[in-house]
Design a protein around this motif. Structure first.
Motif, PDB file in Angstrom:
ATOM      1  N   SER A 178     -29.789 130.810  40.037  1.00  0.00           N
ATOM      2  CA  SER A 178     -28.906 129.882  39.774  1.00  0.00           C
ATOM      3  C   SER A 178     -27.966 129.555  40.004  1.00  0.00           C
ATOM      4  O   SER A 178     -27.045 130.819  39.537  1.00  0.00           O
ATOM      5  CB  SER A 178     -29.553 128.976  38.355  1.00  0.00           C
ATOM      6  N   VAL A 179     -27.042 128.560  41.049  1.00  0.00           N
ATOM      7  CA  VAL A 179     -25.822 129.404  40.797  1.00  0.00           C
ATOM      8  C   VAL A 179     -24.737 127.930  40.347  1.00  0.00           C
ATOM      9  O   VAL A 179     -25.059 126.630  40.071  1.00  0.00           O
ATOM     10  CB  VAL A 179     -25.284 129.076  42.315  1.00  0.00           C
ATOM     11  N   ALA A 195     -36.005 126.317  42.529  1.00  0.00           N
ATOM     12  CA  ALA A 195     -36.907 125.855  41.426  1.00  0.00           C
ATOM     13  C   ALA A 195     -38.262 126.434  41.968  1.00  0.00           C
ATOM     14  O   ALA A 195     -39.218 127.074  40.597  1.00  0.00           O
ATOM     15  CB  ALA A 195     -37.061 124.322  41.583  1.00  0.00           C
ATOM     16  N   ASP A 196     -38.475 127.582  42.723  1.00  0.00           N
ATOM     17  CA  ASP A 196     -39.575 128.193  42.858  1.00  0.00           C
ATOM     18  C   ASP A 196     -39.376 129.711  42.076  1.00  0.00           C
ATOM     19  O   ASP A 196     -40.747 130.482  42.374  1.00  0.00           O
ATOM     20  CB  ASP A 196     -40.229 128.057  44.470  1.00  0.00           C
ATOM     21  N   LEU A 197     -38.969 129.890  42.139  1.00  0.00           N
ATOM     22  CA  LEU A 197     -38.227 131.045  41.706  1.00  0.00           C
ATOM     23  C   LEU A 197     -37.815 131.228  39.886  1.00  0.00           C
ATOM     24  O   LEU A 197     -37.179 132.087  39.525  1.00  0.00           O
ATOM     25  CB  LEU A 197     -37.389 131.915  42.549  1.00  0.00           C
ATOM     26  N   PRO A 246     -38.919 129.805  36.617  1.00  0.00           N
ATOM     27  CA  PRO A 246     -39.525 129.500  34.740  1.00  0.00           C
ATOM     28  C   PRO A 246     -40.035 127.993  35.595  1.00  0.00           C
ATOM     29  O   PRO A 246     -41.837 127.563  35.189  1.00  0.00           O
ATOM     30  CB  PRO A 246     -39.055 129.133  33.820  1.00  0.00           C
ATOM     31  N   LEU A 247     -39.464 126.977  36.164  1.00  0.00           N
ATOM     32  CA  LEU A 247     -40.144 125.548  36.367  1.00  0.00           C
ATOM     33  C   LEU A 247     -41.377 125.470  36.922  1.00  0.00           C
ATOM     34  O   LEU A 247     -42.104 125.098  37.281  1.00  0.00           O
ATOM     35  CB  LEU A 247     -39.570 125.062  36.380  1.00  0.00           C
ATOM     36  N   ALA A 248     -41.611 126.776  38.002  1.00  0.00           N
ATOM     37  CA  ALA A 248     -42.889 126.777  39.021  1.00  0.00           C
ATOM     38  C   ALA A 248     -43.856 126.867  38.158  1.00  0.00           C
ATOM     39  O   ALA A 248     -44.704 126.548  38.970  1.00  0.00           O
ATOM     40  CB  ALA A 248     -42.204 128.086  40.104  1.00  0.00           C
ATOM     41  N   ARG A 249     -43.918 127.224  36.627  1.00  0.00           N
ATOM     42  CA  ARG A 249     -45.477 127.515  36.674  1.00  0.00           C
ATOM     43  C   ARG A 249     -45.751 126.410  36.086  1.00  0.00           C
ATOM     44  O   ARG A 249     -46.919 126.276  35.179  1.00  0.00           O
ATOM     45  CB  ARG A 249     -44.772 128.937  35.141  1.00  0.00           C
ATOM     46  N   HIS A 250     -44.754 125.297  36.351  1.00  0.00           N
ATOM     47  CA  HIS A 250     -45.024 123.700  35.306  1.00  0.00           C
ATOM     48  C   HIS A 250     -45.377 122.623  36.641  1.00  0.00           C
ATOM     49  O   HIS A 250     -45.605 121.972  36.053  1.00  0.00           O
ATOM     50  CB  HIS A 250     -44.213 123.521  34.265  1.00  0.00           C
ATOM     51  N   TYR A 251     -45.506 122.827  37.412  1.00  0.00           N
ATOM     52  CA  TYR A 251     -45.267 122.294  38.737  1.00  0.00           C
ATOM     53  C   TYR A 251     -45.991 122.794  39.588  1.00  0.00           C
ATOM     54  O   TYR A 251     -45.258 123.648  39.765  1.00  0.00           O
ATOM     55  CB  TYR A 251     -43.813 120.913  38.608  1.00  0.00           C
ATOM     56  N   PRO A 252     -46.269 121.598  40.427  1.00  0.00           N
ATOM     57  CA  PRO A 252     -46.574 122.708  41.755  1.00  0.00           C
ATOM     58  C   PRO A 252     -45.756 122.675  42.780  1.00  0.00           C
ATOM     59  O   PRO A 252     -45.211 121.820  44.270  1.00  0.00           O
ATOM     60  CB  PRO A 252     -47.716 121.526  42.576  1.00  0.00           C
ATOM     61  N   ALA A 253     -45.030 123.982  42.536  1.00  0.00           N
ATOM     62  CA  ALA A 253     -43.814 124.398  43.253  1.00  0.00           C
ATOM     63  C   ALA A 253     -44.783 125.132  44.636  1.00  0.00           C
ATOM     64  O   ALA A 253     -45.656 125.678  45.060  1.00  0.00           O
ATOM     65  CB  ALA A 253     -42.955 125.090  42.759  1.00  0.00           C
ATOM     66  N   ARG A 254     -43.348 124.420  45.747  1.00  0.00           N
ATOM     67  CA  ARG A 254     -43.647 125.519  46.738  1.00  0.00           C
ATOM     68  C   ARG A 254     -42.517 126.323  47.499  1.00  0.00           C
ATOM     69  O   ARG A 254     -41.214 125.851  46.881  1.00  0.00           O
ATOM     70  CB  ARG A 254     -43.642 124.045  48.561  1.00  0.00           C
ATOM     71  N   HIS A 307     -39.331 127.247  48.607  1.00  0.00           N
ATOM     72  CA  HIS A 307     -38.107 127.750  48.795  1.00  0.00           C
ATOM     73  C   HIS A 307     -37.386 126.234  47.904  1.00  0.00           C
ATOM     74  O   HIS A 307     -36.193 125.149  48.777  1.00  0.00           O
ATOM     75  CB  HIS A 307     -37.479 127.357  50.333  1.00  0.00           C
ATOM     76  N   ASP A 308     -38.548 125.325  47.395  1.00  0.00           N
ATOM     77  CA  ASP A 308     -38.100 124.011  46.002  1.00  0.00           C
ATOM     78  C   ASP A 308     -36.470 124.585  45.784  1.00  0.00           C
ATOM     79  O   ASP A 308     -36.389 125.368  45.443  1.00  0.00           O
ATOM     80  CB  ASP A 308     -38.734 123.777  45.686  1.00  0.00           C
ATOM     81  N   THR A 309     -35.892 123.533  45.707  1.00  0.00           N
ATOM     82  CA  THR A 309     -34.769 123.357  45.279  1.00  0.00           C
ATOM     83  C   THR A 309     -34.098 122.558  44.220  1.00  0.00           C
ATOM     84  O   THR A 309     -34.037 122.015  44.642  1.00  0.00           O
ATOM     85  CB  THR A 309     -33.154 123.618  46.872  1.00  0.00           C
ATOM     86  N   GLY A 310     -33.981 122.867  42.845  1.00  0.00           N
ATOM     87  CA  GLY A 310     -33.433 121.816  42.021  1.00  0.00           C
ATOM     88  C   GLY A 310     -32.443 121.830  41.773  1.00  0.00           C
ATOM     89  O   GLY A 310     -30.794 122.626  42.602  1.00  0.00           O
TER      90      GLY A 310
END
Length: 256
Positions: free
Chosen positions: A136-137, A156-158, A160-168, A170-173
């Motif tokens: 996170s930057v 986003a894939d790395l 904690p959010l990734a545990r709660h949606y179907p992350a793929r 290199h998803d970037t939030g």
């Protein structure tokens, strides 16, 4: 959660009940606070979420590289927008803390970010990211030479959010705060959201999706994401509200 026409995350749990909330163009805190919610996703092609934990030696290696986990957002360069020349700049606490602290103490912002108070509270939040693993930057959004927004670009894939949606992979939030009230509510948020999403997709070729979570009750905010090329993907259950999972797909970026 964010506001009227911009913002890129959900607001902290117990701050608000129902759909009422502060004014436009605010966003929520880092996704490290996102816990205890689920995603309703009817897409049969969605991948199961993995509980990703990076080895300590890998994190140390990435922290020591010049690229890191996010390909250096502050080095992505300027882009031309309908509002002028925009770029992401690195946050320097010694210089930028007073500005970010003032924005966080705006009454329209404080309930969402929960960082109002003394400068030390905002400083701790910034230092946590700057001293972290690089997933996170924090950045300032500079328009025509003037800082007008605060951003957090994160993997986003790395997260904690990734545990709660179907992350793929290199998803970037993105989390966004438009700083001054005069810059909110006039469509600027949509312009900046599209520009930064395009920057991510251009500068991170391995990233196929940009994600965000505006408050489902904040219809103008959801509309801003739609105007910026995001699609409504799912509803997210939070302890105090429901949020909209918005996704900007690389394959649809020239269609939406």
């Amino acid at each position: 959660m964010p506001p009227t026409d911009t913002g890129a995350a959900i607001s902290p749990a117990p701050a608000h009940q129902g759909c009422a909330g502060p004014g436009p163009d605010t966003a929520a805190p880092r996704s490290s606070r996102f816990r205890g919610f689920t995603v309703e996703d009817d897409d049969p092609d969605s991948e199961d979420t993995l509980d990703l934990r990076l080895p300590a030696d890998f994190i140390a290696f990435c922290a020591g590289t010049t690229v890191g986990l996010l390909d250096r957002p502050s080095a992505w360069g300027p882009v031309a927008t309908s509002a002028g020349t925009f770029r992401l700049m690195p946050v320097h606490i010694e210089h930028d803390l007073p500005l970010v602290h003032r924005w966080m103490n705006d009454p329209a912002v404080a309930p969402f970010w929960e960082l109002a108070g003394p400068p030390s509270r905002t400083e701790d939040h910034l230092r946590t990211q700057l001293a972290g693993d690089g997933h996170s930057v924090p950045c300032l959004g500079v328009l025509n030479g003037t800082p007008i927004s605060y951003w957090e670009i994160y993997r986003a894939d790395l997260d904690p959010l990734a545990r709660h949606y179907p992350a793929r992979p290199h998803d970037t939030g993105i989390h966004l705060l438009v700083g001054d009230a005069a810059d909110r509510g006039r469509g600027l948020g949509s312009v900046l959201l599209r520009s930064v999403a395009d920057l991510i997709l251009d500068r991170r070729p391995v990233c196929a999706r940009v994600v965000a979570e505006p408050d489902l009750c904040n219809t103008p905010s959801v509309a801003a994401f739609l105007s910026a090329g995001f699609r409504y993907a799912a509803e997210v259950d939070l302890p105090a509200k429901r949020a909209a999972l918005m996704i900007r797909d690389r394959v649809l970026r020239h269609v939406l």
